[in-house]
Design an enzyme around this catalytic site. Sequence first.
Site, short mmCIF file in Angstrom:
data_model
loop_
_atom_site.label_atom_id
_atom_site.label_comp_id
_atom_site.label_asym_id
_atom_site.label_seq_id
_atom_site.Cartn_x
_atom_site.Cartn_y
_atom_site.Cartn_z
N ASP A 77 0.88 -1.18 0.00
CA ASP A 77 0.00 0.00 0.00
C ASP A 77 0.92 1.22 0.00
O ASP A 77 1.73 1.39 0.91
CB ASP A 77 -0.88 0.01 1.24
N ASP A 121 -13.79 -3.41 -1.88
CA ASP A 121 -13.67 -3.21 -0.43
C ASP A 121 -15.09 -3.21 0.13
O ASP A 121 -15.93 -2.42 -0.31
CB ASP A 121 -13.01 -1.86 -0.11
#
Length: 251
Positions: free
Chosen positions: A11, A130
């Site tokens: 990330d 998500d």
Amino acid sequence: MLTKRIIPCLDIKNGRTVKGVNFVDLRDAGDPVELASIYAKEGADELVFLDISATEEKRKTLAELVYHVAETINIPFTVGGGISSVEDVDVLLKNGADKVSINSSAVKRPELINELVAKFGSQCIVVAIDAKQIEDKWKVHLVGGKVPTELDLFEWAKEVEERGAGEILFTSMDHDGTKNGFANKALAELSDLLNIPVIASGGAGSISHFRDTFKEGKADAALAASVFHFKEIEINTLKEELKGEGIPVRI
């Protein structure tokens, strides 16, 4: 039988690898180029690179950083963050990405999936989803988990498959960074529903969690970040353990 894949996730925020819990409280986890090189040598099957603030900050993924990561590794490399057009994907593939991951842009304009598949092929297009459990329903969230929608995880996943995406990366926001295990019930439901691979993300904390997501969650691949970044689990050790449990992995 197809081997199960182990995928470290980088990330990226401001050019550095970060990791948080439930999508917040980010802390520095190192240089992405160095980490990518280590994971490739340790036996990772693929690498995922997500520029996590690109959509929120309305900018493109860092193509130069993608180039430097791609130069150092010899495993498939998926890049996501801020991708909203055929041109964006073209730039990333030219800089060394093998696949791209789209999320918010696909929800806002689902036809984008069809356009990217037509231009680059299904094998190149990953749709990241998500989702968070709200009153027994899994609801899709956008912009790095900050924007809730009424979209149902399973309905959206099916549409994504029908539009031609090659695989789905499902992150449970409830499990992200908690190290309490993956969302195996939802993963198993997704795997039963779909004919394309499902990558499990969110919740890895131990080797047994990987075993469980392959056996109970029926996941095709498992993605993790902090357990690898902070050396809590070594990839080659993980694979040896999984092989001993009868799970097919590439050693």
